[in-house]
Design a protein around this motif. Structure first.
Motif, PDB file in Angstrom:
ATOM      1  N   LEU A  59      37.823  49.174  40.616  1.00 45.29           N
ATOM      2  CA  LEU A  59      38.790  48.246  40.040  1.00 45.29           C
ATOM      3  C   LEU A  59      39.240  47.194  41.041  1.00 45.29           C
ATOM      4  O   LEU A  59      39.593  46.075  40.677  1.00 45.29           O
ATOM      5  CB  LEU A  59      40.014  49.012  39.519  1.00 45.29           C
ATOM      6  CG  LEU A  59      39.749  50.046  38.418  1.00 45.29           C
ATOM      7  CD1 LEU A  59      41.046  50.750  38.038  1.00 45.29           C
ATOM      8  CD2 LEU A  59      39.126  49.380  37.190  1.00 45.29           C
ATOM      9  N   THR A  60      39.221  47.546  42.330  1.00 46.56           N
ATOM     10  CA  THR A  60      39.687  46.612  43.354  1.00 46.56           C
ATOM     11  C   THR A  60      38.706  45.462  43.576  1.00 46.56           C
ATOM     12  O   THR A  60      39.069  44.433  44.142  1.00 46.56           O
ATOM     13  CB  THR A  60      39.914  47.332  44.698  1.00 46.56           C
ATOM     14  OG1 THR A  60      38.659  47.812  45.207  1.00 46.56           O
ATOM     15  CG2 THR A  60      40.870  48.500  44.525  1.00 46.56           C
ATOM     16  N   GLU A  61      37.477  45.625  43.137  1.00 45.96           N
ATOM     17  CA  GLU A  61      36.462  44.587  43.337  1.00 45.96           C
ATOM     18  C   GLU A  61      36.774  43.312  42.558  1.00 45.96           C
ATOM     19  O   GLU A  61      36.252  42.243  42.860  1.00 45.96           O
ATOM     20  CB  GLU A  61      35.082  45.123  42.954  1.00 45.96           C
ATOM     21  CG  GLU A  61      34.622  46.278  43.845  1.00 45.96           C
ATOM     22  CD  GLU A  61      33.292  46.863  43.393  1.00 45.96           C
ATOM     23  OE1 GLU A  61      32.704  46.314  42.437  1.00 45.96           O
ATOM     24  OE2 GLU A  61      32.847  47.860  43.993  1.00 45.96           O
ATOM     25  N   GLU A  62      37.637  43.448  41.530  1.00 45.15           N
ATOM     26  CA  GLU A  62      37.989  42.296  40.695  1.00 45.15           C
ATOM     27  C   GLU A  62      39.140  41.486  41.280  1.00 45.15           C
ATOM     28  O   GLU A  62      39.479  40.416  40.768  1.00 45.15           O
ATOM     29  CB  GLU A  62      38.377  42.775  39.286  1.00 45.15           C
ATOM     30  CG  GLU A  62      37.271  43.508  38.547  1.00 45.15           C
ATOM     31  CD  GLU A  62      36.060  42.620  38.307  1.00 45.15           C
ATOM     32  OE1 GLU A  62      36.256  41.430  37.980  1.00 45.15           O
ATOM     33  OE2 GLU A  62      34.922  43.111  38.456  1.00 45.15           O
ATOM     34  N   LEU A  63      39.769  41.993  42.345  1.00 42.35           N
ATOM     35  CA  LEU A  63      40.928  41.304  42.909  1.00 42.35           C
ATOM     36  C   LEU A  63      40.519  40.059  43.689  1.00 42.35           C
ATOM     37  O   LEU A  63      39.544  40.068  44.435  1.00 42.35           O
ATOM     38  CB  LEU A  63      41.693  42.256  43.841  1.00 42.35           C
ATOM     39  CG  LEU A  63      42.337  43.480  43.188  1.00 42.35           C
ATOM     40  CD1 LEU A  63      42.866  44.423  44.264  1.00 42.35           C
ATOM     41  CD2 LEU A  63      43.456  43.063  42.240  1.00 42.35           C
ATOM     42  N   THR A  64      41.302  38.998  43.529  1.00 42.07           N
ATOM     43  CA  THR A  64      41.043  37.764  44.265  1.00 42.07           C
ATOM     44  C   THR A  64      41.732  37.820  45.627  1.00 42.07           C
ATOM     45  O   THR A  64      42.561  38.689  45.887  1.00 42.07           O
ATOM     46  CB  THR A  64      41.576  36.541  43.496  1.00 42.07           C
ATOM     47  OG1 THR A  64      43.016  36.624  43.450  1.00 42.07           O
ATOM     48  CG2 THR A  64      41.022  36.505  42.082  1.00 42.07           C
ATOM     49  N   LYS A  93      44.573  44.842  36.393  1.00 39.06           N
ATOM     50  CA  LYS A  93      43.267  45.139  36.984  1.00 39.06           C
ATOM     51  C   LYS A  93      43.217  46.534  37.595  1.00 39.06           C
ATOM     52  O   LYS A  93      42.194  47.222  37.503  1.00 39.06           O
ATOM     53  CB  LYS A  93      42.934  44.092  38.054  1.00 39.06           C
ATOM     54  CG  LYS A  93      42.575  42.718  37.503  1.00 39.06           C
ATOM     55  CD  LYS A  93      42.251  41.741  38.616  1.00 39.06           C
ATOM     56  CE  LYS A  93      41.856  40.376  38.068  1.00 39.06           C
ATOM     57  NZ  LYS A  93      41.537  39.399  39.144  1.00 39.06           N
ATOM     58  N   SER A 135      48.630  40.309  36.679  1.00 38.01           N
ATOM     59  CA  SER A 135      47.170  40.418  36.727  1.00 38.01           C
ATOM     60  C   SER A 135      46.729  41.606  37.574  1.00 38.01           C
ATOM     61  O   SER A 135      45.826  42.366  37.197  1.00 38.01           O
ATOM     62  CB  SER A 135      46.576  39.127  37.291  1.00 38.01           C
ATOM     63  OG  SER A 135      45.174  39.243  37.469  1.00 38.01           O
TER      64      SER A 135
END
Length: 221
Positions: free
Chosen positions: A153-158, A198, A194
């Motif tokens: 899930l952390t891979e989607e963080l900007t 996420k 967001s």
């Protein structure tokens, strides 16, 4: 109209808060309770928006009552009222989803503003105990209060979202984060929303604990 339930084992405090808060045009005190059992009964009947929860009550105390209420009614906001030396209770209250943590003795004006603040979706911690709560985040994160997030899930963080996570893990408010990152408070709120979505976390408190627990507060960005 914000519906408020007041829970405190002292009648004088209950009645005083009822009178003062009821004088606000945007608030209605739907009931009072002197213990956790009465809180659960009142919540079932009245469905308040906010509960002012005394941390020390006979029978079901404020921590356990917070857990039970949030399990059954996750949309109800809970503001915990405490004295400065109630450290042992802070862990549970934050873990179980309290949106505010205020010292007894706060002015009525500031209490009313705190209620409006949590209803708007923000956390509210009395400035006098902010440092203490940040230290407790560290203790919670390193102890048995584990917050689990799937690494995928952390891979989607900007990059900016990681920065916001860092600041939240350090105990900063939205206003402080906005100043640090040269953003508006509204933009910070959007980033926070967001991030929670996420990472599939419930609230700011869980995010702060996770940030400390995983070392995200020290992440190089």
């Amino acid at each position: 109209m914000i519906k408020v339930l007041i829970a405190d084992d002292q009648e004088l405090i209950r009645e005083s808060l009822k009178i003062v808060l009821g004088a606000n045009e945007d608030m209605e005190v739907t009931g009072t309770a002197e213990n956790g059992e009465e809180v659960l009964s009142q919540v079932k009947k009245e469905k308040p928006d906010v509960i002012l929860m005394d941390i020390r009550m006979p029978g079901i105390d404020g921590v356990e009552c917070t857990r039970l209420v949030k399990e059954r009614y996750p949309d109800i906001y809970i503001i915990v009222l405490t004295t400065f030396d109630d450290d042992e209770y802070i862990f549970g209250a934050l873990k179980y989803g309290a949106s505010g943590y205020l010292l007894k003795g706060i002015s009525m004006k500031n209490l009313a503003e705190a209620i409006r603040t949590v209803v708007s979706g923000k956390a509210m911690i009395n400035p006098d105990i902010t440092d203490k709560v940040v230290k407790l985040f560290n203790h919670m994160a390193q102890g048995s209060y584990s917050i689990q997030v799937d690494n995928a899930l952390t891979e989607e963080l900007t990059k900016t979202e990681w920065k916001v996570i860092q600041k939240i893990g350090c105990g900063m408010s939205n206003k402080e984060i906005a100043s640090e990152l040269a953003l508006s408070e509204g933009t910070v709120r959007n980033y926070l929303s967001s991030v929670l979505s996420k990472l599939e976390l419930r609230d700011r408190t869980q995010l702060a604990i996770w940030a400390v627990q995983t070392g995200a507060v020290n992440r190089y960005i």
